[in-house]
Design a protein around this motif. Structure first.
Motif, mmCIF file in Angstrom:
data_model
loop_
_atom_site.group_PDB
_atom_site.id
_atom_site.type_symbol
_atom_site.label_atom_id
_atom_site.label_comp_id
_atom_site.label_asym_id
_atom_site.label_seq_id
_atom_site.Cartn_x
_atom_site.Cartn_y
_atom_site.Cartn_z
ATOM 1 N N MET A 80 -12.431 -12.567 -4.100
ATOM 2 C CA MET A 80 -12.755 -10.940 -4.484
ATOM 3 C C MET A 80 -13.025 -11.001 -2.647
ATOM 4 N N ALA A 120 -9.265 -6.893 -11.217
ATOM 5 C CA ALA A 120 -9.353 -6.014 -9.536
ATOM 6 C C ALA A 120 -7.840 -7.442 -9.053
ATOM 7 N N ARG A 129 -3.710 -1.206 -3.117
ATOM 8 C CA ARG A 129 -4.059 0.015 -2.543
ATOM 9 C C ARG A 129 -4.699 -0.164 -1.355
ATOM 10 N N ALA A 130 -6.585 -1.114 -1.894
ATOM 11 C CA ALA A 130 -7.475 -1.252 -0.605
ATOM 12 C C ALA A 130 -7.100 -1.912 0.029
ATOM 13 N N LYS A 131 -5.672 -2.791 -0.604
ATOM 14 C CA LYS A 131 -5.398 -4.080 0.856
ATOM 15 C C LYS A 131 -4.303 -3.262 2.276
ATOM 16 N N GLY A 132 -4.510 -1.990 2.100
ATOM 17 C CA GLY A 132 -3.384 -1.099 2.729
ATOM 18 C C GLY A 132 -1.927 -1.625 2.042
ATOM 19 N N LEU A 133 -1.383 -1.699 1.240
ATOM 20 C CA LEU A 133 0.242 -2.026 1.540
ATOM 21 C C LEU A 133 0.028 -0.538 1.148
ATOM 22 N N THR A 134 1.674 -0.519 0.957
ATOM 23 C CA THR A 134 2.841 0.547 1.324
ATOM 24 C C THR A 134 2.843 0.864 -0.286
ATOM 25 N N ASN A 135 2.519 2.455 -0.442
ATOM 26 C CA ASN A 135 3.491 2.953 -2.357
ATOM 27 C C ASN A 135 5.238 1.475 -2.596
ATOM 28 N N VAL A 171 -5.416 -1.232 -8.217
ATOM 29 C CA VAL A 171 -5.804 -0.639 -6.664
ATOM 30 C C VAL A 171 -7.276 -1.023 -5.682
ATOM 31 N N THR A 172 -6.562 -3.118 -5.852
ATOM 32 C CA THR A 172 -7.132 -3.429 -4.789
ATOM 33 C C THR A 172 -6.079 -3.647 -4.033
ATOM 34 N N PRO A 180 -2.511 -9.672 2.694
ATOM 35 C CA PRO A 180 -3.214 -8.797 3.623
ATOM 36 C C PRO A 180 -3.231 -9.622 4.753
ATOM 37 N N LEU A 218 -9.765 5.616 -0.593
ATOM 38 C CA LEU A 218 -8.877 5.897 -1.633
ATOM 39 C C LEU A 218 -9.701 6.646 -2.984
ATOM 40 N N PHE A 260 -14.810 -4.937 -5.254
ATOM 41 C CA PHE A 260 -14.668 -4.387 -6.226
ATOM 42 C C PHE A 260 -15.708 -4.937 -7.710
ATOM 43 N N LEU A 307 0.540 -9.080 5.525
ATOM 44 C CA LEU A 307 1.143 -7.687 6.041
ATOM 45 C C LEU A 307 0.371 -7.169 6.784
ATOM 46 N N LYS A 308 -0.610 -7.224 7.457
ATOM 47 C CA LYS A 308 -2.297 -6.464 8.256
ATOM 48 C C LYS A 308 -2.095 -7.070 9.585
ATOM 49 N N ARG A 339 -3.759 4.097 5.749
ATOM 50 C CA ARG A 339 -3.280 3.190 4.768
ATOM 51 C C ARG A 339 -3.741 1.903 5.837
ATOM 52 N N ARG A 393 -7.118 0.520 6.450
ATOM 53 C CA ARG A 393 -7.502 0.276 5.395
ATOM 54 C C ARG A 393 -7.787 -1.510 5.349
ATOM 55 N N TRP A 394 -8.814 -2.090 4.727
ATOM 56 C CA TRP A 394 -9.186 -3.311 4.579
ATOM 57 C C TRP A 394 -9.253 -3.735 5.994
#
Ligand SMILES: Nc1ncnc2c1ncn2[C@@H]1O[C@H](COP(=O)(O)OP(=O)(O)O)[C@@H](O)[C@H]1O
Ligand code: SF4
Ligand SMILES: [Mg+2]
Lengths: 334, 332
Positions: A169, A109, B237-243, B234-235, A123, A64, A103, A126-127, A92, A95-96
């Motif tokens: 969080m 956050a 992005r950290a979660k792995g989301l695309t732009n 930032v969170t 997440p 990051l 944070f 999405l993940k 990507r 991550r997570w």
């Protein structure tokens, strides 16, 4: 006490990692040759003054880093595989799901316009490819797990206290079942009681879910209860690494000693935090040799010219000419 | 349980907003009445043709009694005025003898709504998108170009843009009409009326829209470039989301908060017309009516237009508050 994690296979290996920030043509080395190993289920504290490179280390591991950062040296390996930490898109998928970050408590956050249950579920959808219903159900389970009643999930972040937000969080960080959680000053800006509760929660979750934990803090006093090992950072370098017991009972590095001395301790009548004398390090013009030498009470001639390497010392590691020369003497006399 | 709490909070919030709007409306109307009474000149003498005309004192008194001007200003006259206003009666025009102010305004309103409304729609679509995109890509070429062009447009008077458009597209190229709303002889509803109207609308709409685009780009860009530095990005992005996911799921709605406020506030000006652009293009809208009424010292018409403007701005503020409350849970 021996470190029970020493025999396990490494989960995360950080190998001579250096990160530079570009600033208007200038460049600043924020971390310089950081190396350490994290094993499954292990809790390591990363301690140092503000600006010592703790967040940069964490962000590099999590992939990051900000756009003006450059990984100038070194690698990070997760379960033996090199992570593409300098490639935003390639990072990507990692991550997570491998490493997630809790944070700073003071940070905003959480997105102010979304209900917290949605932010935890996101997440999962999405993940992990869950449906909205599945993800919401999981988000509610996670809320319960961190001690928030599931029906509070409809709340917005501003409706929760700082401690509750930090619990959210943490729930969010658990969403994709990571094996490493990095807490970057997770309890800063919280009151002492809430701080203790959050740290206790992290400790419980860690043993319950066999999580590895990297706890970043500038406050050495909070690590004793929830960490196995402590790494002390100074001016972008790790200067000492050892078990909690070792570090507190017998600190080797002069900086670590001063850090421990500065902890307020009502037992011996020391109420105030005693700041370490001298200026915090300047990264643009990092002092030659040992970066701590301008402030070190034991500095010697060699300290101004040669960077002490982080060598094994007893159970842990220490980067100080004092101990290297001591070790050398021992070998010479032996 | 939590969601019902939130629901009742929202309706309470909206109730408060509406109450405040009603109070403001009454104050605007009263102020509007007082404003025109402070202006030198007795209404009765103005009605009879001003100080120059040869009116006898008896005729004057008779007029004053006839219009209720002999009664106390407060509360009688103010209450009468508010009561009449509530019923859509804004009095008679001085210039257009015998014509109701309400009718005059209603007659001109469609042309103005067409002009400013269409210009707003275009400006919102183009300006907000461009501004958000520039803010998302801040510091890049697209940002520099969009911001530079917008500041130039924003600071250029619309009537001047209008004159340039007339010189280029009407006088020189002869592509589009630069005067009025219809070709001579065109009647409303006749075949070809709408295309003719739209052709007349094109240049004034462009003039108004260009200025508005500048405004929307500047505000949307500022909002978005602030959002991208927020911690929750930032969170994300950290979660792995695309732009794209970061933009649509986290940045967009937050960046839209100030933009939606601007849009709703601008809606208040839709009925006011664009005075200078309407003047340049001889567009038969409220802006044109304002200029005519000013020149003729037609106070009742001006009073009516002011009231309309004040009321629409109050309503727009109300909409802005409601919209903001719906978008941002923090203000509920
Ligand atoms: N995005 C950035 N650009 C430039 N310099 C940065 C950036 N982030 C951090 N730094 C600098 O890098 C150094 C280390 O910062 P950081 O890793 O945040 O330390 P810590 O977390 O220990 O306070 C600091 O001197 C800081 O000013
Ligand atoms: S290397 Fe020298 S200056 Fe650095 S900590 Fe050790 S003794 Fe002090
Ligand atoms: Mg930090």
């Amino acid at each position: 006490m021996t470190n029970s994690f020493q025999n396990k296979a490494p989960l995360l290996e950080v190998d001579r990692l250096s990160v530079d920030y570009g600033l208007k043509g200038n460049s600043l080395r924020a971390i310089d040759g950081v190396s350490f190993v994290l094993r499954a289920g292990e809790a390591v504290a990363l301690v140092g003054e503000s600006g010592s490179g703790k967040t940069t280390t964490a962000m590099a591991i999590a992939g990051l880093l900000s756009p003006n950062a450059r990984v100038s040296e070194g690698v990070v390996r997760y379960r033996g595989e090199r992570l593409p930490i300098d490639d935003d898109a390639a990072m990507r998928p990692h991550r997570w799901s491998e490493t997630s970050v809790v944070f700073q408590g003071a940070m905003n956050a959480l997105n102010p316009v979304h209900r917290i249950v949605k932010q935890i579920a996101e997440p999962c959808m999405l993940k992990l490819g869950m449906s909205r219903a599945e993800a919401t159900a999981r988000a509610k389970e996670l809320l319960e797990l961190v001690g928030i009643p599931a029906d509070r999930g409809a709340a917005y972040p501003h409706e929760l206290s700082g401690g509750m937000r930090q619990r959210v969080m943490i729930a969010m960080a658990l969403a994709c079942r990571p094996s490493i959680i990095i807490g970057d000053e997770p309890t800063t800006a919280l009151d002492v009681i809430t701080q203790a509760q959050i740290l206790k929660l992290l400790g419980e979750l860690r043993s319950q879910l066999n999580l590895a934990l990297i706890l970043i803090t500038h406050d050495l006093s909070v690590v004793a209860e929830c960490c196995d090992r402590v790494m002390i950072m100074y001016s972008g370098r790790i200067v000492e690494d050892g078990t909690v017991a070792e570090i507190f009972a017998d600190p080797k590095h002069p900086y670590t000693k001063l850090l421990i001395d500065s902890i307020p301790n009502p037992a011996n009548g020391k109420k105030m935090i005693r700041p370490i004398p001298g200026d915090p390090p300047n990264l643009v013009n990092r002092p030659s040799g040992c970066a701590f030498h301008p402030r070190c009470p034991s500095a010697m001639a060699v300290c101004t010219t040669e960077v002490p390497s982080l060598d094994k010392f007893g159970q842990g590691r220490v980067a100080c000419h004092l101990h290297q020369s001591l070790q050398n003497k021992v070998t010479v006399h032996a | 349980m939590a969601s019902t709490q939130i629901g009742s909070g929202t309706s309470q919030h909206i109730g408060r907003i509406i109450t405040r709007a009603i109070v403001t409306l009454v104050m605007v109307a009263t102020l509007n009445f007082i404003l025109f009474r402070i202006i030198p000149g007795d209404p009765a003498s103005l009605l009879l043709g001003g100080a120059r005309s040869s009116v006898t004192a008896e005729q004057m008194v008779a007029q004053q009694q006839n219009w209720g001007l002999d009664r106390p200003l407060f509360p009688d006259q103010v209450v009468d005025y508010l009561w009449a206003t509530l019923h859509g009666d804004l009095g008679f025009s001085f210039k257009f003898r015998g014509r109701q102010v309400t009718d005059l305004i209603l007659e001109r309103l469609p042309a103005t709504i067409a002009l400013v409304g269409v210009a707003q729609l275009i400006a919102i679509a183009v300006g907000v998108m461009l501004g958000l995109y520039a803010g998302w890509r801040r510091g890049r070429a697209v940002d520099h170009i969009a911001t530079g062009a917008s500041l130039a447009l924003y600071s250029t008077p619309s009537f001047w843009l209008g004159m340039i458009l007339i010189v280029i597209f009407s006088t020189t190229l002869g592509w589009l009409p630069g005067y009025g709303a219809y070709s001579p002889g065109a009647t409303i509803g006749s075949l070809g009326w709408l295309p003719d109207y739209l052709r007349h609308l094109a240049l004034p709409v462009t003039a108004v829209a260009l200025g508005l685009i500048g405004q929307y780009v500047v505000v949307a860009r500022a909002a978005m470039s602030e959002v991208v530095t927020e911690d929750y990005m930032v969170t994300a992005r950290a979660k792995g989301l695309t732009n794209g996911q970061m933009l649509m799921r986290h940045a967009f709605r937050n960046a839209m908060l100030p933009v939606v406020t601007l849009i709703t506030l601008n809606l208040g000006y839709v009925v006011a017309g664009a005075i200078t652009v309407e003047a340049v293009f001889a567009w038969p809208g409220i802006g044109g009516l304002t200029v005519e009424a000013l020149n003729a010292r037609d106070y009742p018409v001006l009073q009516g237009i002011f009231l309309l403007l004040g009321a629409s701005i109050v309503v727009a503020n109300l909409l802005a508050d409601v919209a903001y409350g719906l978008l941002d849970p923090r203000v509920r």
